[in-house]
Design an enzyme around this catalytic site. Structure first.
Site, mmCIF file in Angstrom:
data_model
loop_
_atom_site.group_PDB
_atom_site.id
_atom_site.type_symbol
_atom_site.label_atom_id
_atom_site.label_comp_id
_atom_site.label_asym_id
_atom_site.label_seq_id
_atom_site.Cartn_x
_atom_site.Cartn_y
_atom_site.Cartn_z
ATOM 1 N N GLY A 223 0.823 -1.205 0.000
ATOM 2 C CA GLY A 223 0.000 0.000 0.000
ATOM 3 C C GLY A 223 0.852 1.248 0.000
ATOM 4 N N GLY A 224 1.971 1.186 -0.745
ATOM 5 C CA GLY A 224 2.988 2.232 -0.683
ATOM 6 C C GLY A 224 2.717 3.455 -1.532
ATOM 7 N N HIS A 288 -4.032 2.114 10.600
ATOM 8 C CA HIS A 288 -4.844 3.083 11.347
ATOM 9 C C HIS A 288 -6.086 3.528 10.568
ATOM 10 C CE1 HIS A 288 -2.910 7.138 9.839
ATOM 11 N NE2 HIS A 288 -3.257 6.358 8.846
#
Length: 380
Positions: A223-224, A288
């Site tokens: 997920g960069g 998060h």
């Protein structure tokens, strides 16, 4: 103020802990002097400042004054064809709030705050707050009342109410390119400290990293996005052995600029990790965004791919169990209003990882106040 701070030296020379301690101490001292009326005025003004900053951006005030050269009200008004009287009132507000400087009657110049506000990354962050966060916070009290003050949102958050949509933020933002650009600018603002300072990528005691086989993947940036962290890794360790792979959804990978030494791969982190046996699987500011059930799913999808010496690196806030800094609580509530998610305490990280079938090896904190940290995890 300059006389007050002079003995302490320039703020840029203070580390995070001392700088934030000084800021918080000065704020607490100022608040201790407040009457109830003073406190009311402070909160009333806080609700107005962002709107006035937005107007400053619309009128190009900060970028025009960032060079430090004083300019008259007439010059600034002519730039956008604004009424000089109205422009003078806007400038007066910005100056009174120390966002620009008043040098003489109807003449203004930039200051340190002006230069910061003219930074496109800061501008993007503040415009994202104006268009997205503030309306969601305005909707939050009614949203909580309607949902009987429950922590689990069921997929609908205060942001959905404020934006009048059933879409999650990221699919919605893809349909609103300006907002997506603001978000990307916000995400490019450097954090305090660097995660690279706490991960031994070049370490003789870790031959799988320092002397990696060229065919082995050293680093998977899950997920960069467009590769900010992979690029930082290569900039710090240009001779790092092994492969670096950046993964994200197809539309992100397609628009990402190429990075020499980084392989781009389309991958949905809700599916099983396709890169087997990497040394490090890295997730920065990913978990998060998700409630525990979804976050645990993301982590579980990595475990089957891990080799015996593989580690998961979770780059996120690891909040203390007590005494959380006020700014970290702001970020926590931001996760709630936008995603129904949260910033986790140390105890909550242990609980989440246990639920996912992992254990915490250690938590390496690289910003001692905000608690930006790398949680190192391995299978139980």
């Amino acid at each position: 103020m300059d006389n007050l701070l002079a003995p302490l030296g320039a703020s840029s020379h203070l580390d995070e802990a001392n700088r934030v301690r000084l800021q918080d101490g000065l704020r607490e001292a100022a608040e201790a002097l407040e009457t109830p009326y003073d406190m009311m005025i402070r909160f009333l003004n806080a609700g107005r400042q962002l709107s006035m900053i937005k107007i400053g951006y619309d009128l190009d005030i900060f970028t025009t004054l960032a060079d430090g050269e004083p300019k008259s009200v007439e010059q600034l008004a002519a730039h956008k064809g604004a009424d000089p009287l109205l422009m003078s009132r806007v400038l007066r507000f910005l100056s009174a709030n120390r966002l620009i400087a008043e040098t003489s009657k109807d003449v203004f110049a930039g200051n340190q705050s002006t230069k910061s506000l003219s930074d496109p990354r800061i501008q993007g962050g503040l415009l994202h707050a104006f268009h997205i966060s503030v309306p969601a916070y305005q909707a939050l009290p009614e949203y909580l009342e309607e949902n009987k003050y429950q922590n689990i949102t069921g997929g609908q958050c205060a942001w959905h109410k404020s934006a009048n949509t059933d879409l999650e933020f990221f699919p919605w933002a893809k349909q609103n390119p300006k907002i997506l650009r603001y978000f990307q600018q916000l995400m490019s603002v450097p954090r305090e400290g660097s995660w690279l300072d706490v991960i031994p990528f070049v370490d003789p005691s870790v031959p799988a990293v320092g002397d990696a086989d060229a065919d082995r993947t050293v680093f998977v940036d899950i997920g960069g996005n467009i590769g900010h962290q992979s690029a930082r890794l290569l900039a710090k360790h240009p001779n790092l052995g092994g492969k670096i792979i950046l993964q994200d959804l197809e539309e992100t990978v397609q628009r990402a600029p190429k990075i020499e030494g980084v392989e781009f791969m389309v991958h949905d982190f809700f599916k099983e990790q396709p890169v087997k046996g990497a040394k490090y699987y890295y997730l920065r500011a990913i978990l998060h965004d998700w409630e525990d059930d979804k976050a645990a799913d993301i982590l579980r999808n990595i475990i089957p791919a891990m080799a015996e010496d593989s580690q998961i690196l979770i780059d996120d806030l690891a909040l203390p169990n007590t005494g959380v800094h006020w700014w970290s609580t702001c970020i926590d509530m931001q996760m709630y209003i936008m995603h129904g998610a949260m910033e986790r305490t140390v105890d909550q990280w242990h609980s989440l990882l246990d639920k996912a079938g992992l254990k915490v090896v250690e938590i390496r904190t690289y910003s001692p106040v905000m608690r930006n940290s790398v949680i190192v995890a391995v299978p139980k």
